[in-house]
Design an enzyme around this catalytic site. Structure first.
Site, PDB file in Angstrom:
ATOM      1  N   GLU A   9     -18.498  -8.536 -11.543  1.00 50.83           N
ATOM      2  CA  GLU A   9     -18.794  -7.093 -11.622  1.00 50.83           C
ATOM      3  C   GLU A   9     -17.991  -6.231 -10.669  1.00 50.83           C
ATOM      4  O   GLU A   9     -17.780  -5.061 -10.926  1.00 50.83           O
ATOM      5  CB  GLU A   9     -20.280  -6.787 -11.308  1.00 50.83           C
ATOM      6  CG  GLU A   9     -21.279  -7.587 -12.037  1.00 50.83           C
ATOM      7  CD  GLU A   9     -21.776  -8.717 -11.170  1.00 50.83           C
ATOM      8  OE1 GLU A   9     -20.931  -9.471 -10.667  1.00 50.83           O
ATOM      9  OE2 GLU A   9     -22.986  -8.859 -11.007  1.00 50.83           O
ATOM     10  N   ASP A  82     -23.808 -11.419 -11.662  1.00 53.65           N
ATOM     11  CA  ASP A  82     -24.939 -11.859 -10.827  1.00 53.65           C
ATOM     12  C   ASP A  82     -25.974 -12.636 -11.634  1.00 53.65           C
ATOM     13  O   ASP A  82     -26.051 -12.524 -12.856  1.00 53.65           O
ATOM     14  CB  ASP A  82     -25.601 -10.650 -10.153  1.00 53.65           C
ATOM     15  CG  ASP A  82     -24.714 -10.048  -9.071  1.00 53.65           C
ATOM     16  OD1 ASP A  82     -23.843 -10.766  -8.557  1.00 53.65           O
ATOM     17  OD2 ASP A  82     -24.892  -8.858  -8.750  1.00 53.65           O
ATOM     18  N   ASP A  84     -29.282 -12.354 -11.736  1.00 51.28           N
ATOM     19  CA  ASP A  84     -30.543 -11.741 -12.149  1.00 51.28           C
ATOM     20  C   ASP A  84     -30.421 -11.125 -13.545  1.00 51.28           C
ATOM     21  O   ASP A  84     -29.411 -11.275 -14.224  1.00 51.28           O
ATOM     22  CB  ASP A  84     -30.988 -10.691 -11.114  1.00 51.28           C
ATOM     23  CG  ASP A  84     -29.929  -9.610 -10.894  1.00 51.28           C
ATOM     24  OD1 ASP A  84     -28.927  -9.604 -11.627  1.00 51.28           O
ATOM     25  OD2 ASP A  84     -30.108  -8.789  -9.981  1.00 51.28           O
ATOM     26  N   GLU A  86     -30.101  -8.049 -14.577  1.00 51.07           N
ATOM     27  CA  GLU A  86     -29.032  -7.051 -14.716  1.00 51.07           C
ATOM     28  C   GLU A  86     -27.686  -7.748 -14.877  1.00 51.07           C
ATOM     29  O   GLU A  86     -26.864  -7.353 -15.706  1.00 51.07           O
ATOM     30  CB  GLU A  86     -29.020  -6.146 -13.477  1.00 51.07           C
ATOM     31  CG  GLU A  86     -28.393  -4.792 -13.695  1.00 51.07           C
ATOM     32  CD  GLU A  86     -29.185  -3.883 -14.624  1.00 51.07           C
ATOM     33  OE1 GLU A  86     -28.536  -3.151 -15.381  1.00 51.07           O
ATOM     34  OE2 GLU A  86     -30.431  -3.924 -14.612  1.00 51.07           O
ATOM     35  N   TYR A 285     -27.446 -14.034  -2.337  1.00 53.08           N
ATOM     36  CA  TYR A 285     -27.687 -12.859  -3.180  1.00 53.08           C
ATOM     37  C   TYR A 285     -28.791 -11.987  -2.600  1.00 53.08           C
ATOM     38  O   TYR A 285     -29.836 -12.482  -2.186  1.00 53.08           O
ATOM     39  CB  TYR A 285     -28.041 -13.306  -4.599  1.00 53.08           C
ATOM     40  CG  TYR A 285     -28.019 -12.176  -5.595  1.00 53.08           C
ATOM     41  CD1 TYR A 285     -26.917 -11.322  -5.666  1.00 53.08           C
ATOM     42  CD2 TYR A 285     -29.086 -11.956  -6.459  1.00 53.08           C
ATOM     43  CE1 TYR A 285     -26.887 -10.284  -6.576  1.00 53.08           C
ATOM     44  CE2 TYR A 285     -29.063 -10.927  -7.375  1.00 53.08           C
ATOM     45  CZ  TYR A 285     -27.959 -10.086  -7.427  1.00 53.08           C
ATOM     46  OH  TYR A 285     -27.937  -9.051  -8.335  1.00 53.08           O
ATOM     47  N   ARG A 287     -30.623  -9.457  -3.946  1.00 58.89           N
ATOM     48  CA  ARG A 287     -31.759  -8.962  -4.740  1.00 58.89           C
ATOM     49  C   ARG A 287     -32.641 -10.151  -5.100  1.00 58.89           C
ATOM     50  O   ARG A 287     -32.347 -10.882  -6.038  1.00 58.89           O
ATOM     51  CB  ARG A 287     -31.277  -8.242  -6.004  1.00 58.89           C
ATOM     52  CG  ARG A 287     -30.592  -6.927  -5.701  1.00 58.89           C
ATOM     53  CD  ARG A 287     -30.386  -6.072  -6.922  1.00 58.89           C
ATOM     54  NE  ARG A 287     -29.618  -4.891  -6.580  1.00 58.89           N
ATOM     55  CZ  ARG A 287     -28.300  -4.779  -6.736  1.00 58.89           C
ATOM     56  NH1 ARG A 287     -27.620  -5.798  -7.242  1.00 58.89           N
ATOM     57  NH2 ARG A 287     -27.671  -3.684  -6.396  1.00 58.89           N
ATOM     58  N   HIS A 330     -35.057 -17.496  -7.094  1.00 54.11           N
ATOM     59  CA  HIS A 330     -33.859 -17.417  -6.262  1.00 54.11           C
ATOM     60  C   HIS A 330     -34.173 -17.969  -4.880  1.00 54.11           C
ATOM     61  O   HIS A 330     -35.292 -18.324  -4.571  1.00 54.11           O
ATOM     62  CB  HIS A 330     -33.414 -15.953  -6.110  1.00 54.11           C
ATOM     63  CG  HIS A 330     -33.101 -15.293  -7.416  1.00 54.11           C
ATOM     64  ND1 HIS A 330     -33.249 -13.949  -7.606  1.00 54.11           N
ATOM     65  CD2 HIS A 330     -32.654 -15.796  -8.592  1.00 54.11           C
ATOM     66  CE1 HIS A 330     -32.903 -13.638  -8.848  1.00 54.11           C
ATOM     67  NE2 HIS A 330     -32.543 -14.745  -9.459  1.00 54.11           N
TER      68      HIS A 330
END
Length: 767
Positions: A9, A82, A84, A86, A285, A287, A330
């Site tokens: 990203e 990533d 997650d 999103e 990560y 989040r 996670h």
């Protein structure tokens, strides 16, 4: 050409990953989502199963063309966004937009950007997880439906340009309700008694407090009077061994809270810096709502603790997530390499990294062992007892590295070391004070405590906290600011050398720092939504929706059916509110204008909070004035409201002509001789003097005269003319048909040829 194309990203992430992969891999960035719902439209086909209508944004068309070209030359495409929901959605959008072939496409995920993690991911690719994609789509579609159906009603019923959102509106509700609690809070006072005792054969003193609080000054005075002739005896000494356990490693929420308390970072600032650390391969990560650590991380921490402090300081632990509706499994946020105590980077990155390192290491350290001592002191003339307490650290354990903060940290909570005391000892009272204290209203939210509350209620997820808090501030439903407080009087009764003395002292009370306050428009919008869309603002409903998203992510529910079950009753409610609800402007009648005899109202108007004199429906048009900063339609008085109509006012004269001060659509100004001059932000239009107005006019006229002399030719360089000028972005040099920025504050009328050539040769870099 590389046989493998890896798409991530962000450019920073791409740069880090490139270091770990060989020449057969090319790493490119998608700069986030390459397509999204169409802006300024609902962009959801409700009749066709709530099908989202996506389009490539204009600023991404060139990038998509470049990625398409790179895909055509690669044998295998690796989607490495990533891990997650999103990130999964970004991978899916890339798959659809670039028309990738499944057999040549691999999805890889990793929790940290390190060489072992990247290589492990490449060895273990998978397909795109459509359950995660559907969960993200469900959130996006639901939020779009709520926003696009409620917002137009707010425009018609309150004022234009307002918006509503599923999580943002609940966040505003929390802050508005806290403000109402504070407004309805009735302050009460009491007297607390603190005494200082002399210890026989010792220079040390013992400070003790009376657990009982007195409601009145007379009761406190009576108690101190009884102490004049009293004998004070140590009645009991109780020693208790206690332990303190370290806090678990950071989740997104706890990192935001601690960075706010310890570093003074806003929630969005914390996430921005954490993302930089993650993309540089320095932390895992950022989040996550998990407190788990991998066995590798636990072993790394154990080795580091043993090397630094010795084996007795090490205690391996695996924490378990208790957060309501915690998402994917996670890891917690931790350093990728525990041996890196510090990093290279800017000050914010270094400070946040150090906080993460300390918290992670402390979580794997031994408990702190303490001994708490409580001393009771008898009063021969009373039934109450003074109590002194203190704490001794027998073994510091994790406290050697880290202590967790709380939102209400105060010096009063810090236990002190007690001097040597024995049971039966008679003490002499050196001094005693009865101090008037006041009950405190519930605390206003900070960004960090709001995140904590949202997490407790199960509202939102790690990725939503920062954007939600930013949105409600941008919409001006909430402001984050400091408030000065006020001076308050309090009573003090002192007993010293057998004499009582009563005095009144003053203190500053009610000071607020970086707290969240609702604005007038925020309160009015919240009231309207609570009256008409109770379920949308219901805390349990919002948390249940999050649980539905979790069920979609795990494949237990269909996202379309979930949206349908929400939308049908919601849309029916929209139609009813649109037809039946009244306009809402928070209107409050303040009284009557003594000059005109007309009613004076405080209300929300088209351009914000204002005062209106006269009736909206009368033949004679009402007059209006905007509220000043810090004023509220809920609390403004009639006199304060009438004072706002002091503009326009004549501040004085210059050359026989009036200096007229007023406020226009671009802010406060002074009008002189047919021209308008803007006042500075520090100038109050209600009090600005004629002298200050003349300064502003002289300064503006001088600048205007200077502009007539610009651009100014300075000389020649390489046989070409060099000129200086100023524009909307500041001073600059014109040379060879190009503009070169000059340092801020440079005067184009005095800049030398040497300075100009320097600006041409070494252009000022954009931040």
């Amino acid at each position: 050409m590389a046989k493998n194309l890896v798409i991530v990203e962000s450019p920073a992430k791409a740069k880090t990953i490139e270091k770990f992969l060989g020449k057969d891999y090319e790493v490119k960035s998608s700069y986030g989502h390459v397509r999204d719902l169409v802006k300024n439209e609902m962009s959801i086909d409700i009749k066709n199963g709530f099908e989202p209508l996506y389009q490539i944004s204009d600023d991404k068309k060139k990038l998509v063309a470049e990625l398409t070209k790179a895909v055509s030359k690669a044998d295998t495409v690796w989607l490495a966004s990533d891990e997650d929901r999103e990130g999964e959605a970004i991978a899916w959008h890339l798959h659809e937009t670039l028309k990738l072939d499944d057999k040549d496409t691999k999805r890889i995920v990793f929790n940290e950007i390190t060489k072992p993690a990247i290589l492990h991911a490449i060895e273990n690719p998978r397909g795109i997880d459509m359950n995660l994609v559907d969960a993200q789509q469900a959130r996006r579609v639901l939020d779009r439906l709520v926003g696009y159906e409620i917002s137009p009603i707010l425009w018609r019923k309150i004022k234009p340009s307002l918006s509503a959102g599923r999580v943002q509106s609940v966040s505003v509700r929390l802050i508005v309700e806290r403000e109402e609690e504070i407004r309805n809070f009735k302050e009460q006072s009491h007297y607390k008694v603190v005494a200082v005792f002399d210890i026989p054969n010792s220079k040390e003193k013992l400070t003790a407090e009376l657990p009982h609080k007195f409601d009145t000054e007379a009761e406190a005075e009576n108690f101190l009077s009884d102490c004049i002739e009293a004998i004070f005896t140590v009645d009991a000494i109780e020693k208790k061994p206690t332990k303190r356990t370290p806090a678990p490693p950071f989740t997104t929420s706890t990192l935001q809270q601690e960075a706010s308390r310890k570093l003074g970072f806003s929630v969005s600032r914390t996430m921005q810096v954490a993302q930089q650390l993650y993309e540089s391969g320095l932390i895992t990560y950022m989040r996550t709502d998990s407190v788990n650590l991998s066995s590798l991380a636990i072993n790394m921490a154990k080795q580091e603790i043993t090397n630094l402090y010795g084996e007795k300081y090490s205690k391996s632990r695996q924490y378990h997530t208790k957060t309501k509706g915690a998402q994917e499994a996670h890891e917690a946020i931790r350093p990728t390499y525990m041996q890196n105590h510090t990093i290279t980077g800017d000050a914010a990155q270094k400070r946040l990294y150090e906080l993460i390192w300390k918290r992670t290491i402390a979580s794997q350290m031994s408990d702190a062992e303490l001994e708490r001592t409580v001393i009771n002191i008898n009063i021969s003339t009373r039934n109450e007892k003074f109590v002194a307490s203190g704490e001794v650290v027998l073994f510091d354990g994790f406290l050697k590295v880290y202590t967790e903060s709380t939102d209400d940290d105060t010096d009063e909570n810090n236990e002190k070391l007690l001097p040597p005391i024995s049971k039966g000892m008679t003490l002499g009272m050196a001094k005693a004070e009865a101090i008037q204290r006041f009950t405190q209203h519930p605390p206003r939210y900070t960004e960090a405590s709001l995140v904590k509350k949202l997490e407790e209620l199960g509202i939102g997820r790690p990725s939503t906290y920062a954007p939600t808090i930013s949105t409600i501030q941008k919409r001006e439903y909430i402001v984050k600011e400091d408030r000065e407080g006020s001076i308050r009087q309090y009573g003090l009764i002192t007993l010293y050398k057998g004499l009582l003395k009563k005095t009144t002292k003053s203190e500053k009370a009610g000071y607020e720092k970086n707290k969240l306050f609702p604005t007038d428009i925020g309160i009015v919008v919240n009231t309207f939504l609570m009256d008409n869309f109770t379920n949308i603002l219901d805390y349990n409903f919002t948390a249940t929706v999050e649980k539905d998203f979790d069920d979609i992510a795990s494949g237990k529910k269909s996202w379309r059916k979930t949206i349908e079950s929400f939308y049908m009753p919601f849309h029916k409610n929209i139609e009813q509110v649109s037809e039946k609800s009244q306009r809402s402007n928070g209107e409050r009648l303040l009284g009557t204008d003594p000059k005109s005899g007309k009613n004076v109202y405080a209300k929300i108007g088209r351009y914000g909070a204002m005062i209106q004199i006269g009736e909206s429906k009368s033949e004679e048009k009402p007059t209006f004035a905007s509220l000043k900063k810090g004023q509220s339609i809920d609390s403004i008085t009639l006199d304060e409201a009438l004072g706002l109509f002091a503009l326009p006012r004549v501040a004085g004269q210059k050359d026989g002509k009036d200096l007229t001060v007023s406020i226009g659509r671009f802010g406060p100004y002074v009008r002189f001789n047919g021209k308008f001059y803007s006042l500075a932000k520090t100038d109050d239009p209600y009090t600005v003097t004629a002298e200050r107005c003349c300064e502003i006019i002289a300064s503006k006229d001088a600048k205007d005269e200077q502009k007539k002399l610009l651009p100014r030719v300075i000389g020649e360089h390489d046989g070409k003319e060099v000129s200086a000028n100023t524009g909307r972005f500041g001073p600059y040099i014109i040379f060879d048909g190009k503009n070169f920025k000059l340092p801020k504050g440079t005067d184009p009328m005095t800049v030398t040829l040497e300075e100009a050539v320097s600006a041409i040769d070494k252009p000022v870099k954009k931040k």
